[in-house]
Design a protein around this motif. Sequence first.
Motif, PDB file in Angstrom:
ATOM      1  N   ARG A 227       0.481  -1.257  -0.106  1.00 32.74           N
ATOM      2  CA  ARG A 227       0.244  -0.306   0.018  1.00 32.74           C
ATOM      3  C   ARG A 227       1.145   1.146   0.138  1.00 32.74           C
ATOM      4  N   GLY A 228       0.146   2.345  -0.953  1.00 31.45           N
ATOM      5  CA  GLY A 228       1.143   3.507  -0.646  1.00 31.45           C
ATOM      6  C   GLY A 228       1.392   4.355   0.396  1.00 31.45           C
ATOM      7  N   THR A 232      -5.071   5.897  -0.414  1.00 35.47           N
ATOM      8  CA  THR A 232      -6.926   5.113   0.542  1.00 35.47           C
ATOM      9  C   THR A 232      -6.598   3.720  -0.010  1.00 35.47           C
ATOM     10  N   PHE A 233      -7.531   3.120   0.568  1.00 32.50           N
ATOM     11  CA  PHE A 233      -8.338   1.434  -0.129  1.00 32.50           C
ATOM     12  C   PHE A 233      -8.325   1.309  -1.279  1.00 32.50           C
ATOM     13  N   GLU A 234      -8.972   1.984  -2.337  1.00 29.67           N
ATOM     14  CA  GLU A 234      -9.271   2.373  -3.766  1.00 29.67           C
ATOM     15  C   GLU A 234      -8.847   2.784  -4.377  1.00 29.67           C
ATOM     16  N   ARG A 256       1.423  -1.899   4.928  1.00 33.49           N
ATOM     17  CA  ARG A 256       2.694  -1.920   5.311  1.00 33.49           C
ATOM     18  C   ARG A 256       2.325  -0.415   6.102  1.00 33.49           C
ATOM     19  N   GLY A 257       1.634  -0.213   7.019  1.00 34.78           N
ATOM     20  CA  GLY A 257       1.544   1.817   7.461  1.00 34.78           C
ATOM     21  C   GLY A 257       1.451   2.024   6.423  1.00 34.78           C
ATOM     22  N   ILE A 258       0.705   3.308   7.114  1.00 37.00           N
ATOM     23  CA  ILE A 258       0.617   4.789   6.171  1.00 37.00           C
ATOM     24  C   ILE A 258       0.758   6.291   7.440  1.00 37.00           C
ATOM     25  N   ARG A 259       1.298   6.665   5.882  1.00 36.95           N
ATOM     26  CA  ARG A 259       1.390   8.648   7.633  1.00 36.95           C
ATOM     27  C   ARG A 259       1.021   9.151   7.484  1.00 36.95           C
ATOM     28  N   THR A 260       0.763   9.241   8.865  1.00 37.03           N
ATOM     29  CA  THR A 260      -0.141  10.283   9.383  1.00 37.03           C
ATOM     30  C   THR A 260       0.582  11.361  10.609  1.00 37.03           C
ATOM     31  N   PHE A 261       0.006  12.285  11.405  1.00 33.13           N
ATOM     32  CA  PHE A 261       0.424  13.358  12.050  1.00 33.13           C
ATOM     33  C   PHE A 261       1.192  12.347  13.494  1.00 33.13           C
ATOM     34  N   ASN A 267       5.705   5.001  10.961  1.00 34.73           N
ATOM     35  CA  ASN A 267       4.224   4.859   9.811  1.00 34.73           C
ATOM     36  C   ASN A 267       2.893   4.440  10.837  1.00 34.73           C
ATOM     37  N   THR A 268       1.998   4.542  10.532  1.00 35.63           N
ATOM     38  CA  THR A 268       0.745   3.758  11.377  1.00 35.63           C
ATOM     39  C   THR A 268       0.090   2.745  10.844  1.00 35.63           C
ATOM     40  N   MET A 269       0.285   1.964  10.966  1.00 37.18           N
ATOM     41  CA  MET A 269      -0.187   0.432  10.681  1.00 37.18           C
ATOM     42  C   MET A 269      -2.012   0.757  11.404  1.00 37.18           C
TER      43      MET A 269
END
Length: 359
Positions: A227-228, A232-234, A256-261, A267-269
Amino acid sequence: MIVVMKANSSEADIQHVLTYLEKHGLTGHLSQGVERTVIGVLGAIGPTGAPGSIGGLNPAVGEALEGMPNVENVVRVSKPYKLASREFHPEDTVVEVPAACVSGGVVRIGGPELVMMAGPCTVESEEQLMTTAAAVRKEGAVILRGGAFKPSTSPYGFRGLGEEGLKLLAKARDEFGMAIITEVMTPTDVAMVCEYADILQIGTRNMQNYMLLDEVGRTRKPVVLKRGMSSTFEEWLLAAEYILSQGNRNVILCERGIRTFEKTTRNTMDISAFPLIKRLSHLPIISDPSQGTGRRDIVGPMSLASIAAGSDALLVEVHPNPDEALKDGAQSITIEQFRQLMPQVQSVASAIGRQFITR
């Protein structure tokens, strides 16, 4: 658009539909399940907003298909990703990977059994790779991860051994019987990486590298699509659609986690990805808790949470001496930590009625 065939439809009936689609500049993708056969229709079926169209679909095409022999019905798919959707393929996809270390010589990802993929983030040397491979195989891992080509945020970071790293991975496969997963970064490298790898990995930075997605789609190698980091999921499922539309059905999604604040973790899993993706798509989904957190002290808890939430496999970074790793040592667990992790994930798997395939 999806064409659902009746249970008693013949090969001639199916071919009649496919020929009609071809004559109208469309492509039909066949999915033959236990109970029914469906044909996914891809292509420009009519301009969105055109007179008489519904969601961009020319009703004349649908009406013609509905009138053909042994067509049960024609379904307008509401989602922009067709081949990756549950509507097209209600049954779970199971991806088979050759692995000499297991009974029958095949590892199945997406079925009832779970799979452990483990190894170093980056192939640094023969000693480092072989030491890690021997250790993780002893504990039950059946797929060896290792990067020969590594993207790096800094141009001065270690970027992998290239083909020499691929040769070392192939040597480890020969010695331990494990399947190999490694990243491919450019379309021009796909053919070379295919010579060595059993699974092609598309990293987060390349999730929307559409030329690369097309190229791996033209192979029949299993592909793990990460996942980038801001996707988003879409968007993620549309990236999978690129691979599927080229004819490669062996796609595995990887959270593999996404970028959040939040800055405490790299990353945030997103644990919600596992049950939600399984509702939206038939594709297997696996977890990379190492990239997902960037911290070795919480790789274990995130592994357990991923299994409980429905992950079909774990992709874990293991290093003999993480503090001296050339890349991503902070998120790599030690061999001893991996040894402790395996019985824990097996216990969680057992609690939800699943088990890890280890031999």
